[in-house]
Design a protein around this motif. Structure first.
Motif, PDB file in Angstrom:
ATOM      1  N   SER A 141       0.815  -1.220   0.000  1.00  0.00           N
ATOM      2  CA  SER A 141       0.000   0.000   0.000  1.00  0.00           C
ATOM      3  C   SER A 141       0.849   1.272   0.000  1.00  0.00           C
ATOM      4  O   SER A 141       0.416   2.297  -0.521  1.00  0.00           O
ATOM      5  CB  SER A 141      -0.974   0.006   1.180  1.00  0.00           C
ATOM      6  N   LYS A 142       2.061   1.190   0.540  1.00  0.00           N
ATOM      7  CA  LYS A 142       2.947   2.366   0.558  1.00  0.00           C
ATOM      8  C   LYS A 142       3.389   2.767  -0.843  1.00  0.00           C
ATOM      9  O   LYS A 142       3.808   3.894  -1.066  1.00  0.00           O
ATOM     10  CB  LYS A 142       4.175   2.087   1.421  1.00  0.00           C
ATOM     11  N   LEU A 187      -4.991   2.170   2.448  1.00  0.00           N
ATOM     12  CA  LEU A 187      -4.722   0.752   2.689  1.00  0.00           C
ATOM     13  C   LEU A 187      -5.959  -0.074   2.362  1.00  0.00           C
ATOM     14  O   LEU A 187      -5.865  -1.153   1.769  1.00  0.00           O
ATOM     15  CB  LEU A 187      -4.297   0.542   4.148  1.00  0.00           C
ATOM     16  N   ASN A 188      -7.124   0.448   2.705  1.00  0.00           N
ATOM     17  CA  ASN A 188      -8.376  -0.251   2.431  1.00  0.00           C
ATOM     18  C   ASN A 188      -8.587  -0.444   0.921  1.00  0.00           C
ATOM     19  O   ASN A 188      -9.002  -1.514   0.480  1.00  0.00           O
ATOM     20  CB  ASN A 188      -9.547   0.529   3.041  1.00  0.00           C
ATOM     21  N   SER A 189      -8.271   0.565   0.124  1.00  0.00           N
ATOM     22  CA  SER A 189      -8.420   0.455  -1.336  1.00  0.00           C
ATOM     23  C   SER A 189      -7.466  -0.579  -1.911  1.00  0.00           C
ATOM     24  O   SER A 189      -7.853  -1.386  -2.765  1.00  0.00           O
ATOM     25  CB  SER A 189      -8.176   1.809  -2.003  1.00  0.00           C
ATOM     26  N   VAL A 190      -6.230  -0.570  -1.444  1.00  0.00           N
ATOM     27  CA  VAL A 190      -5.253  -1.562  -1.912  1.00  0.00           C
ATOM     28  C   VAL A 190      -5.700  -2.960  -1.506  1.00  0.00           C
ATOM     29  O   VAL A 190      -5.617  -3.903  -2.298  1.00  0.00           O
ATOM     30  CB  VAL A 190      -3.834  -1.244  -1.378  1.00  0.00           C
ATOM     31  N   SER A 191      -6.228  -3.102  -0.302  1.00  0.00           N
ATOM     32  CA  SER A 191      -6.726  -4.401   0.166  1.00  0.00           C
ATOM     33  C   SER A 191      -7.851  -4.914  -0.723  1.00  0.00           C
ATOM     34  O   SER A 191      -7.921  -6.118  -1.004  1.00  0.00           O
ATOM     35  CB  SER A 191      -7.226  -4.306   1.608  1.00  0.00           C
ATOM     36  N   LYS A 192      -8.715  -4.025  -1.183  1.00  0.00           N
ATOM     37  CA  LYS A 192      -9.802  -4.439  -2.078  1.00  0.00           C
ATOM     38  C   LYS A 192      -9.242  -4.951  -3.401  1.00  0.00           C
ATOM     39  O   LYS A 192      -9.729  -5.949  -3.936  1.00  0.00           O
ATOM     40  CB  LYS A 192     -10.767  -3.277  -2.313  1.00  0.00           C
TER      41      LYS A 192
END
Length: 114
Positions: A41-42, A48-53
């Motif tokens: 995510s960095k 972080l939530n968008s990257v997790s999706k």
């Protein structure tokens, strides 16, 4: 016997790989090996939530797996599902090769008749 392509799997793979962010995540993992979700995510200008999706979409398609080591979630690229896309492209190539060979035969036949 010719093995048929798994259409649903192919759809999932192409859909997952159609997004530029997800392709970038796959490239990042292929180049660097397994990474923590927070480290991935960095690299992006999103939450972080968008990257997790995005990662969850890749997981559902089987392009990445998540391993848990202690409290860390490591994401690892899986290249084997890409063979389904390779097979699909190979089928397309073979169809076009047959068409081109037929066209070449017609042109060659026409040249001989002139």
């Amino acid at each position: 016997m010719v093995e048929r392509l798994d259409s649903e799997l192919l759809n999932d793979l192409l859909k997952a790989a159609s997004d530029p962010t997800r392709r970038e995540i796959l490239t990042l993992l292929a180049q660097n090996g397994p990474m923590r979700v927070t480290d991935i995510s960095k690299r992006f200008e999103m939450s972080l939530n968008s990257v997790s999706k995005h990662i969850k979409v890749l997981e559902r398609a089987g392009l990445v797996i998540r391993r848990t080591e202690w409290r860390e979630h490591l994401i690892e690229v899986q290249m084997s599902p890409l063979s389904e896309i390779d097979r699909w492209f190979a089928d397309l190539r073979s169809i076009w090769e047959l068409r081109l060979q037929a066209l070449d035969a017609l042109i060659t036949k026409g040249d001989k008749n002139e």
